[in-house]
Write a protein that holds these residues in place. Sequence first.
Motif, PDB file in Angstrom:
ATOM      1  N   VAL A  19       0.843  -1.201   0.000  1.00 59.75           N
ATOM      2  CA  VAL A  19       0.000   0.000   0.000  1.00 59.75           C
ATOM      3  C   VAL A  19       0.877   1.250   0.000  1.00 59.75           C
ATOM      4  O   VAL A  19       0.628   2.202  -0.740  1.00 59.75           O
ATOM      5  N   ASP A  20       1.927   1.254   0.822  1.00 58.70           N
ATOM      6  CA  ASP A  20       2.845   2.387   0.858  1.00 58.70           C
ATOM      7  C   ASP A  20       3.508   2.603  -0.498  1.00 58.70           C
ATOM      8  O   ASP A  20       3.631   3.734  -0.978  1.00 58.70           O
ATOM      9  N   ASP A  21       3.946   1.508  -1.121  1.00 52.47           N
ATOM     10  CA  ASP A  21       4.577   1.612  -2.437  1.00 52.47           C
ATOM     11  C   ASP A  21       3.593   2.159  -3.466  1.00 52.47           C
ATOM     12  O   ASP A  21       3.937   3.039  -4.261  1.00 52.47           O
ATOM     13  N   THR A  22       2.380   1.654  -3.438  1.00 47.94           N
ATOM     14  CA  THR A  22       1.358   2.124  -4.378  1.00 47.94           C
ATOM     15  C   THR A  22       1.067   3.599  -4.169  1.00 47.94           C
ATOM     16  O   THR A  22       0.944   4.365  -5.135  1.00 47.94           O
ATOM     17  N   MET A  23       0.992   4.027  -2.929  1.00 52.47           N
ATOM     18  CA  MET A  23       0.747   5.436  -2.646  1.00 52.47           C
ATOM     19  C   MET A  23       1.887   6.311  -3.156  1.00 52.47           C
ATOM     20  O   MET A  23       1.654   7.393  -3.705  1.00 52.47           O
TER      21      MET A  23
END
Length: 71
Positions: A19-23
């Motif tokens: 999720v952090d990477d996608t954000m």
Amino acid sequence: MTGTLEDRLTELEVRLAFVDDTMNVLNDTVAAHEQQLLEMRLAMDRLRSELVAMRGSLTQDARDEPPPPHY
């Protein structure tokens, strides 16, 4: 529920990392789009200025021009 508490916590950490990477990817994309939009707005303003200048030169009365050579 299956799995130990540690397994479940590890799974949540992995998901959070994704999720952090996608954000971060989405944030970079939005920033790039903002830059492109700014550049396009500046180009549009330049084109608008050029168009106004051209309109000013084209609004001369056609009767003021000399007749074409075939007359």
